[in-house]
Design an enzyme around this catalytic site. Sequence first.
Site, PDB file in Angstrom:
ATOM      1  N   TYR A 189     -55.367 -28.008 -13.749  1.00 51.03           N
ATOM      2  CA  TYR A 189     -56.139 -26.825 -13.392  1.00 51.03           C
ATOM      3  C   TYR A 189     -57.326 -27.219 -12.508  1.00 51.03           C
ATOM      4  O   TYR A 189     -57.474 -28.382 -12.124  1.00 51.03           O
ATOM      5  CB  TYR A 189     -56.526 -26.066 -14.654  1.00 51.03           C
ATOM      6  CG  TYR A 189     -55.292 -25.582 -15.400  1.00 51.03           C
ATOM      7  CD1 TYR A 189     -54.321 -24.825 -14.741  1.00 51.03           C
ATOM      8  CD2 TYR A 189     -55.065 -25.924 -16.727  1.00 51.03           C
ATOM      9  CE1 TYR A 189     -53.161 -24.414 -15.398  1.00 51.03           C
ATOM     10  CE2 TYR A 189     -53.912 -25.511 -17.393  1.00 51.03           C
ATOM     11  CZ  TYR A 189     -52.961 -24.760 -16.722  1.00 51.03           C
ATOM     12  OH  TYR A 189     -51.818 -24.353 -17.359  1.00 51.03           O
ATOM     13  N   ARG A 197     -61.984 -31.398 -22.066  1.00 49.47           N
ATOM     14  CA  ARG A 197     -60.606 -31.893 -22.117  1.00 49.47           C
ATOM     15  C   ARG A 197     -60.259 -32.539 -20.784  1.00 49.47           C
ATOM     16  O   ARG A 197     -60.418 -31.943 -19.721  1.00 49.47           O
ATOM     17  CB  ARG A 197     -59.619 -30.758 -22.426  1.00 49.47           C
ATOM     18  CG  ARG A 197     -58.156 -31.180 -22.268  1.00 49.47           C
ATOM     19  CD  ARG A 197     -57.166 -30.192 -22.837  1.00 49.47           C
ATOM     20  NE  ARG A 197     -56.882 -30.511 -24.246  1.00 49.47           N
ATOM     21  CZ  ARG A 197     -55.853 -29.998 -24.930  1.00 49.47           C
ATOM     22  NH1 ARG A 197     -55.034 -29.138 -24.372  1.00 49.47           N
ATOM     23  NH2 ARG A 197     -55.669 -30.340 -26.191  1.00 49.47           N
TER      24      ARG A 197
END
Length: 355
Positions: free
Chosen positions: A181, A228
Amino acid sequence: MSRLFTPMTLRDITVRNRLWVSPMCQYSAVDGVPQEWHHTHLTQFASGGAGLVIAEATAVLPEGRISPDDTGLWNDAQRDAWAPIVDGIRRRGAVPAVQLAHAGRKASTLSPLSGRRGSVPAGDGGWTTVAPSAIPFDGYAEPLALDLAGIDRVVAAFAAAARRAVDAGFEVLEIHAAHGYLLHQFLSPLSNLRDDEYGGSLENRARLVLRVIDAVRDAAPGVPLLTRFSATDWADGGWDADQTATVARWAADHGVDFFDISSGGLVAHQRLTTGPGYQVDLAARIRAEAGVPVSAVGMIDDAVHAERVLADGHADAVMAGREWLRDPHYALRAAGQLGADIDYWPPQYLRARRR
């Protein structure tokens, strides 16, 4: 004493154990607003003994959604819809968290529930995606390269979403810089071909991530903050564990308290072999090289295995996804298997047991 059922303190928040729920997209939101499905989905894990329950990748901007059916925190209606869900998690004894995200070039994709793959056609509600460079993910529409004003808008959106998350009652925030992403796209040389201050060197490629961390930390100064990372792209010439460890050290200096270590997702030609605990070594490496606390994730679906990951010093917590879907009482089952003496069985169960 079971390591898995030893509490952990993140800043001022104590998490009752170290078996946590990974964020899992449900593709069930309406205009970014979570629904009754999300309430049932997330609170059941708290009832089942989870320590930390992280809500799915939640977009900070409408164009940052992975699909049109993803949740968001870019407006107050979404914040207000999250509040009772967050309260339900907390009242069941778990710590509520949310993953703040922007999908970048992997946004505006068809929901897996549709049975189709690829970008949503414009006529069906799709939108133009953005990325560090105009390089599409395989099979998706070509994105626009973000200009400096667009980058500033992303940073501001993460800060605004963090404030709404705290107002909704979330006690822990996670920044999503993994799985291909937007933030991961800036980190990896396979997707970032910029020649300005956001491309080229590792310091430049990490600039946006660190700006987002600073913005979220300023917006939520006392809230525990996770990030993350995908520790590797599993592809030649891409993002790898050495770079992850370096940026994790920088991120810790900027106020990140804990690191959620996963891998992959950036390119379709990644090459990896999965199996129980296949990412544990990556978590252990980041923990050792960066000197930061980490969680391990990846097919850790057995209590004895999860306990061993912690006992061997590979990680400080264990994340799971699919096993929680198979058994929303994974933590209670694990406690029984390990003989852990816990005090958060549901009151209804304790009354029945006393009888």
